[in-house]
Design a protein around this motif. Structure first.
Motif, PDB file in Angstrom:
ATOM      1  N   TRP A   1       0.831  -1.209   0.000  1.00 31.39           N
ATOM      2  CA  TRP A   1       0.000   0.000   0.000  1.00 31.39           C
ATOM      3  C   TRP A   1       0.864   1.257   0.000  1.00 31.39           C
ATOM      4  N   MET A   2       1.924   1.262   0.798  1.00 34.12           N
ATOM      5  CA  MET A   2       2.815   2.424   0.852  1.00 34.12           C
ATOM      6  C   MET A   2       3.455   2.686  -0.507  1.00 34.12           C
ATOM      7  N   LYS A   3       3.890   1.629  -1.173  1.00 36.16           N
ATOM      8  CA  LYS A   3       4.493   1.785  -2.499  1.00 36.16           C
ATOM      9  C   LYS A   3       3.442   2.230  -3.517  1.00 36.16           C
ATOM     10  N   GLU A   4       2.226   1.743  -3.368  1.00 37.87           N
ATOM     11  CA  GLU A   4       1.121   2.144  -4.248  1.00 37.87           C
ATOM     12  C   GLU A   4       0.887   3.656  -4.169  1.00 37.87           C
ATOM     13  N   LEU A   5       0.992   4.217  -2.957  1.00 36.47           N
ATOM     14  CA  LEU A   5       0.792   5.654  -2.790  1.00 36.47           C
ATOM     15  C   LEU A   5       1.970   6.458  -3.329  1.00 36.47           C
ATOM     16  N   GLY A   6       3.145   5.846  -3.404  1.00 33.97           N
ATOM     17  CA  GLY A   6       4.331   6.565  -3.851  1.00 33.97           C
ATOM     18  C   GLY A   6       5.135   7.164  -2.717  1.00 33.97           C
ATOM     19  N   LEU A   7       5.081   6.534  -1.551  1.00 34.33           N
ATOM     20  CA  LEU A   7       5.829   7.019  -0.393  1.00 34.33           C
ATOM     21  C   LEU A   7       7.313   6.693  -0.507  1.00 34.33           C
ATOM     22  N   VAL A   8       8.131   7.479   0.143  1.00 39.05           N
ATOM     23  CA  VAL A   8       9.563   7.201   0.216  1.00 39.05           C
ATOM     24  C   VAL A   8       9.772   6.020   1.158  1.00 39.05           C
ATOM     25  N   MET A   9      10.530   5.033   0.710  1.00 43.42           N
ATOM     26  CA  MET A   9      10.666   3.791   1.469  1.00 43.42           C
ATOM     27  C   MET A   9      12.030   3.622   2.120  1.00 43.42           C
ATOM     28  N   ASN A  10      12.944   4.561   1.945  1.00 44.73           N
ATOM     29  CA  ASN A  10      14.228   4.477   2.651  1.00 44.73           C
ATOM     30  C   ASN A  10      14.774   5.881   2.888  1.00 44.73           C
ATOM     31  N   ILE A  11      15.593   6.013   3.910  1.00 44.10           N
ATOM     32  CA  ILE A  11      16.084   7.341   4.283  1.00 44.10           C
ATOM     33  C   ILE A  11      17.175   7.836   3.344  1.00 44.10           C
ATOM     34  N   SER A  12      17.734   6.969   2.530  1.00 46.62           N
ATOM     35  CA  SER A  12      18.712   7.412   1.532  1.00 46.62           C
ATOM     36  C   SER A  12      18.075   8.397   0.564  1.00 46.62           C
ATOM     37  N   GLU A  13      16.824   8.122   0.180  1.00 41.54           N
ATOM     38  CA  GLU A  13      16.116   9.027  -0.742  1.00 41.54           C
ATOM     39  C   GLU A  13      15.874  10.396  -0.120  1.00 41.54           C
ATOM     40  N   LEU A  14      15.942  10.471   1.191  1.00 41.25           N
ATOM     41  CA  LEU A  14      15.715  11.737   1.882  1.00 41.25           C
ATOM     42  C   LEU A  14      17.009  12.501   2.134  1.00 41.25           C
ATOM     43  N   GLY A  15      18.137  11.907   1.755  1.00 39.92           N
ATOM     44  CA  GLY A  15      19.415  12.587   1.909  1.00 39.92           C
ATOM     45  C   GLY A  15      20.281  12.059   3.029  1.00 39.92           C
ATOM     46  N   ALA A  16      19.834  11.027   3.729  1.00 39.99           N
ATOM     47  CA  ALA A  16      20.646  10.444   4.802  1.00 39.99           C
ATOM     48  C   ALA A  16      21.679   9.489   4.206  1.00 39.99           C
ATOM     49  N   ASP A  17      22.809   9.367   4.882  1.00 40.25           N
ATOM     50  CA  ASP A  17      23.833   8.420   4.434  1.00 40.25           C
ATOM     51  C   ASP A  17      24.457   7.732   5.638  1.00 40.25           C
ATOM     52  N   GLU A  18      25.322   6.806   5.359  1.00 41.64           N
ATOM     53  CA  GLU A  18      25.944   5.981   6.404  1.00 41.64           C
ATOM     54  C   GLU A  18      26.641   6.829   7.461  1.00 41.64           C
ATOM     55  N   GLY A  19      27.252   7.923   7.011  1.00 39.27           N
ATOM     56  CA  GLY A  19      27.990   8.761   7.937  1.00 39.27           C
ATOM     57  C   GLY A  19      27.119   9.495   8.942  1.00 39.27           C
ATOM     58  N   MET A  20      25.822   9.566   8.694  1.00 42.81           N
ATOM     59  CA  MET A  20      24.898  10.253   9.608  1.00 42.81           C
ATOM     60  C   MET A  20      24.296   9.331  10.653  1.00 42.81           C
ATOM     61  N   ILE A  21      24.447   8.021  10.456  1.00 45.29           N
ATOM     62  CA  ILE A  21      23.677   7.067  11.267  1.00 45.29           C
ATOM     63  C   ILE A  21      23.922   7.235  12.752  1.00 45.29           C
ATOM     64  N   GLU A  22      25.166   7.331  13.168  1.00 44.32           N
ATOM     65  CA  GLU A  22      25.452   7.454  14.606  1.00 44.32           C
ATOM     66  C   GLU A  22      24.853   8.735  15.173  1.00 44.32           C
ATOM     67  N   GLY A  23      24.960   9.827  14.431  1.00 44.01           N
ATOM     68  CA  GLY A  23      24.395  11.086  14.894  1.00 44.01           C
ATOM     69  C   GLY A  23      22.881  11.027  15.001  1.00 44.01           C
ATOM     70  N   ILE A  24      22.237  10.408  14.009  1.00 52.52           N
ATOM     71  CA  ILE A  24      20.779  10.255  14.045  1.00 52.52           C
ATOM     72  C   ILE A  24      20.378   9.387  15.225  1.00 52.52           C
TER      73      ILE A  24
END
Length: 409
Positions: A358-381
């Protein structure tokens, strides 16, 4: 970074709030006006307040679609002296809060009128509790989580985007970009809730598709946060299931035809009931998806509903083994999964798979990479994620890191 001491203090407060299931109070003083002629009722509300009104709005879309002119006309007709706070961003910042507080002080404001989506309503409440406060509102309300000890200003809302439910609750989320923190404070005093809210579904019809579906998922996840907890037979959970089915049904209609007034009306009404505290009564609640999503948002400035969508499934799959029966119930009662001949965990997993489709049907973002997050941010997040109890599993720091890494994919 939020210190472990502050996390612990907040956790203790939350535990005390929810430890007595079945014993609760419920008060919601917000008066709602709903429908395509609802703005006229602003004339009934304005005479209840003093002459000095601060009009609060966002990036200017209300000037393009004519809502601004309609509101100004009503304010002038009622003899109000109007000051404006414009440019409230989707993730209102602490600097914007300081700016708004100064405007409201100089205007000697008697009330605040928020015209916009949930961020504008949140922001108005944050200004409300800060105008007559001599302390730094960020430190007082978002670091120490204190309640107002000063006079607060009444808030009214004219809603133009649905999702947050801020039009009928006492929550206010503020972002501190300097410390990479996005924190919500749900104030205990019901006088912080908007005194009135005007809900005209027509105002939502011009929203871009991205914003519409982001709001839809925000509604849905608000219900999930209050649903995925507890093991008792609770009326609130039955209400939640009905709301979730309504959101799924109307979202599909609106996704195919964003101009469908009935679907948009149902979504607007469901959004209000999803977070006006009704379905949280008499039970614990689990707000970890919001804590994760808000921390992602503090680093990426991404749209709130999309941050929730991106972290939800990794989180729910992580805690599913600790709450299998509720996830099974979710699968059967919300997604109509056939449980016959399957293990409880298989049914539960099918429910999350149906949710993902259903989420994919609506066109929602399914991972934080698409939002600009990367591996280097994980600890800070992860460091910025408040750890809250109430759900089926209280997370450890390393679990948060694991979930965020899963959310990157």
């Amino acid at each position: 970074m939020i210190s472990a001491g502050r996390q612990t203090e907040n956790t203790i407060l939350q535990k005390e709030e929810f430890e007595m299931l079945g014993n609760f109070s419920y008060c919601n003083p917000t008066k709602l006006y709903f429908g395509d002629e609802s703005l006229k009722y602003l004339n009934d509300e304005l005479p209840k307040y003093g002459a000095n009104v601060v009009l609060i709005y966002g990036g200017g879309s209300i000037k393009k679609n004519g809502i601004y002119d309609e509101v100004i006309e009503i304010l002038e007709k009622n003899g109000k002296n109007v000051a404006e706070i414009s440019g409230v961003m989707p993730n209102p910042t602490v600097d914007k809060l300081y700016e708004g507080v100064e405007i409201a002080r100089k205007h000697d404001a008697d009330m605040l009128l928020a015209v916009g989506g949930g961020s504008v309503c949140d922001y108005a409440k944050a200004v409300s509790v800060s105008v007559h406060c001599g302390e730094d509102p960020w430190e007082k309300y978002y670091v120490r989580f204190e309640e107002p000890t000063c006079e607060t200003l009444p808030v009214g809302c004219v809603l133009t985007m649905v999702g947050t439910g801020s039009e009928m609750n006492a929550g206010a989320v503020i972002t501190n970009p300097h410390t990479h923190q996005k924190i919500g404070h749900v104030f205990a005093d019901e006088k912080i809730m908007p005194r009135f809210a005007i809900l005209n579904p027509k105002y939502t019809l011009t929203l871009p598709h991205y914003q519409m579906v982001s709001g839809i998922y925000d509604i849905f996840n608000h219900i999930c946060e209050q649903y995925f907890s507890g093991e008792d037979d609770n009326t609130s959970d039955y209400i939640s299931e009905g709301l979730m089915r309504s959101v799924i049904h109307s979202s599909r209609i609106a996704n195919n035809d964003p101009q469908d007034y009935e679907a948009r009306s149902n979504l607007m009404w469901a959004a209000t009931w999803a977070l006006n505290t009704l379905v949280s009564r008499g039970k614990s609640t689990d707000w970890m998806v919001h804590m994760l999503g808000q921390s992602v948002g503090a680093y990426t400035n991404a749209t709130h509903g999309m941050t929730l969508a991106a972290v939800s499934l990794p989180y729910y799959r992580h805690i599913l083994p600790y709450g299998v029966q509720k996830f099974k119930r979710f699968a059967v009662n919300v997604w109509n999964v056939d449980a016959e001949g399957k293990t409880d965990e298989q049914v539960a997993q099918e429910g999350l798979a149906a949710m993902e489709s259903w989420m994919k049907e609506l066109g929602l973002v399914m991972n934080i990479s698409e939002l600009g997050a990367d591996e280097g941010m994980i600890e800070g997040i992860a460091d910025g994620t408040l750890i809250m109890p109430g759900g089926y599993k209280v997370l450890e720091h390393d679990e948060i890191v694991e979930i965020l890494k899963e959310s990157l994919k």
